[in-house]
Design an enzyme around this catalytic site. Structure first.
Site, mmCIF file in Angstrom:
data_model
loop_
_atom_site.group_PDB
_atom_site.id
_atom_site.type_symbol
_atom_site.label_atom_id
_atom_site.label_comp_id
_atom_site.label_asym_id
_atom_site.label_seq_id
_atom_site.Cartn_x
_atom_site.Cartn_y
_atom_site.Cartn_z
ATOM 1 C CB SER A 19 -0.947 -0.002 1.192
ATOM 2 O OG SER A 19 -1.924 -0.981 1.006
ATOM 3 C CE LYS A 68 -10.647 -5.570 4.501
ATOM 4 N NZ LYS A 68 -10.644 -6.293 3.236
ATOM 5 C CG ASP A 108 -12.836 -5.173 0.467
ATOM 6 O OD1 ASP A 108 -11.834 -4.546 0.087
ATOM 7 O OD2 ASP A 108 -12.919 -5.690 1.594
ATOM 8 N N GLY A 133 -14.097 -18.268 2.791
ATOM 9 C CA GLY A 133 -13.921 -17.299 3.886
ATOM 10 C C GLY A 133 -15.239 -16.676 4.281
ATOM 11 N N GLY A 135 -15.057 -13.841 6.755
ATOM 12 C CA GLY A 135 -14.665 -12.704 7.587
ATOM 13 C C GLY A 135 -15.020 -11.392 6.907
ATOM 14 C CB ALA A 137 -11.881 -10.100 2.875
ATOM 15 N NE ARG A 158 -9.734 -21.512 10.268
ATOM 16 C CZ ARG A 158 -8.711 -20.752 10.601
ATOM 17 N NH1 ARG A 158 -7.488 -21.185 10.395
ATOM 18 N NH2 ARG A 158 -8.899 -19.543 11.114
HETATM 19 P P1 ATR Z 1 -10.593 -10.353 6.796
HETATM 20 O O1 ATR Z 1 -10.896 -8.951 7.156
HETATM 21 O O2 ATR Z 1 -9.408 -10.491 5.913
HETATM 22 O O3 ATR Z 1 -11.758 -11.107 6.245
HETATM 23 P P2 ATR Z 1 -11.071 -11.812 9.233
HETATM 24 O O4 ATR Z 1 -12.357 -11.090 9.447
HETATM 25 O O5 ATR Z 1 -10.165 -12.065 10.388
HETATM 26 O O6 ATR Z 1 -10.172 -11.053 8.181
HETATM 27 O O7 ATR Z 1 -11.430 -13.203 8.513
HETATM 28 C C1 ATR Z 1 -10.433 -14.096 8.120
HETATM 29 C C2 ATR Z 1 -11.067 -15.232 7.308
HETATM 30 O O8 ATR Z 1 -10.039 -16.079 6.822
HETATM 31 C C3 ATR Z 1 -12.002 -16.118 8.113
HETATM 32 O O9 ATR Z 1 -12.988 -16.627 7.254
HETATM 33 C C4 ATR Z 1 -11.057 -17.236 8.575
HETATM 34 O O10 ATR Z 1 -11.704 -18.445 8.846
HETATM 35 P P3 ATR Z 1 -12.376 -18.712 10.318
HETATM 36 O O11 ATR Z 1 -13.714 -18.036 10.263
HETATM 37 O O12 ATR Z 1 -12.477 -20.178 10.398
HETATM 38 O O13 ATR Z 1 -11.438 -18.122 11.322
HETATM 39 C C5 ATR Z 1 -10.232 -17.397 7.338
HETATM 40 N N1 ATR Z 1 -8.905 -17.977 7.577
HETATM 41 C C6 ATR Z 1 -7.837 -17.383 8.142
HETATM 42 N N2 ATR Z 1 -6.780 -18.210 8.166
HETATM 43 C C7 ATR Z 1 -7.180 -19.373 7.591
HETATM 44 C C8 ATR Z 1 -6.531 -20.620 7.305
HETATM 45 N N3 ATR Z 1 -5.276 -20.842 7.615
HETATM 46 N N4 ATR Z 1 -7.263 -21.572 6.692
HETATM 47 C C9 ATR Z 1 -8.550 -21.348 6.390
HETATM 48 N N5 ATR Z 1 -9.222 -20.203 6.621
HETATM 49 C C10 ATR Z 1 -8.537 -19.224 7.223
#
Ligand code: ATR
Length: 302
Positions: A19, A68, A108, A133, A135, A137, A158
């Site tokens: 960035s 976020k 996003d 995912g 979260g 994003a 996950r």
């Molecule tokens: P972001 O703002 O990037 O979305 P976040 O809100 O912390 O960050 O969300 C991270 C996402 O990546 C979640 O969906 C997380 O899965 P969990 O809900 O099970 O925690 C996922 N994630 C992070 N590391 C991971 C990994 N090693 N394998 C699979 N999913 C992962």
């Protein structure tokens, strides 16, 4: 009063963030005098750090993993798209002069849809999309994808309960579901919206979800190709070689014997692998560029 505008990206584990360089280039090309910093804080310090930044005159923050959803709570006013997403990726002071007023937006989804449809020429309408995912994003891109007309959006995470909650929350916008076992078959598009790439990990992907024609898109970038994109290339290779073998054995000239078939199979496999390699390398370059551009757009302070 400092005459140089101050901006920053705020997140945790930002080792590979480009960035500052990207926004530095924006500033150069628009003749703007600004400083762009990188603030790495754990969740417990996010709100206090962001408030300090703005009370010290900061003009804007790009918010990234894992803040976020916390940024949504910090904003005193939200754009409609941030409200719908339930996540914020940009914070700016205002509106008005109240020093504690903060506007939260989410770019996003707009950035992703634009990259897919304009830069990659991808047709969202009717396509089957797997979103990895659940979260911040992932939240940002669900509504724009559904509004873009995807035929089916499946969220795979996950922690399955989080994916289920998201699917329920956005059910009013279209065909959205959670889960994604092998029965789901091949998808047109797989989007990695997890933060796994930042740790060099591959998120769980349902078996058979990726086929030779699946477009794999990683919302994260790293110093080099992410584990997810590397995996995606391997999937395409595996399918191509497998297909050639099947065709050769089924339709090959049986009278010449199995050894001839083997040689023929290997030769065709090698030829296809060569072409496949060039195609994959070309696509990888394009993806790397798109990742950089997507990162720029996603994190741009408006
Ligand atoms: P972001 O703002 O990037 O979305 P976040 O809100 O912390 O960050 O969300 C991270 C996402 O990546 C979640 O969906 C997380 O899965 P969990 O809900 O099970 O925690 C996922 N994630 C992070 N590391 C991971 C990994 N090693 N394998 C699979 N999913 C992962």
């Amino acid at each position: 009063m400092n005459s140089i505008d101050r901006y920053a990206v705020i997140g945790h584990g930002l080792t590979h963030s480009r960035s500052p360089q990207i926004h530095g280039l924006f500033a150069q090309s628009t003749g703007q005098s600004m400083q762009y910093g990188l603030i790495d804080v754990p969740a417990a310090l996010f709100a206090a750090t962001a408030n300090d930044f703005f009370s010290g005159g900061g003009r804007g923050l790009n918010v990234t993993v894992p803040h976020k959803e916390a940024a949504l709570a910090l904003a005193t006013r939200l754009t409609p798209r941030a409200q719908r997403a339930g996540a914020v990726n940009t914070l700016a002071p205002g509106p008005g002069t109240d020093p504690s007023a903060l506007l939260g937006d989410n770019t996003d989804g707009a950035g992703l849809v634009r990259d897919l449809t304009v830069n990659l020429g991808y047709t969202l309408a009717g396509s089957r999309v797997l979103l990895l995912g659940a979260g911040g994003a992932a939240r940002g891109v669900i509504a724009p994808l559904l509004e873009g007309g995807v035929g089916e959006l499946r969220i795979h995470n996950r922690t399955t309960a989080r994916a289920q909650r998201l699917a329920q929350e956005f059910a009013d916008l279209g065909a959205i579901a959670s889960g994604g076992d092998a029965a789901g078959g091949e998808y047109d598009l797989i989007i990695n919206a997890t933060s796994a790439s930042l740790r060099g990990e591959l998120p769980p992907v349902p078996p058979k979800a990726c086929g030779p024609h699946t477009l794999c898109y990683d919302m994260a970038y790293g110093a080099s190709e992410t584990v997810f994109l590397h995996w995606a290339r391997g999937q395409t290779f595996g399918k191509m070689v497998f297909r050639v073998r099947v065709v050769t054995l089924a339709g090959g000239p049986l009278p010449f014997g199995i050894s001839v078939l083997r040689h023929l199979g290997s030769w065709i496999s090698a030829a296809i692998l060569g072409v496949g390699y060039l195609v994959a390398a070309f696509r990888a370059d394009k993806r790397a560029l798109h990742d950089l551009i997507a990162g720029t757009r996603v994190e741009h302070v408006t």
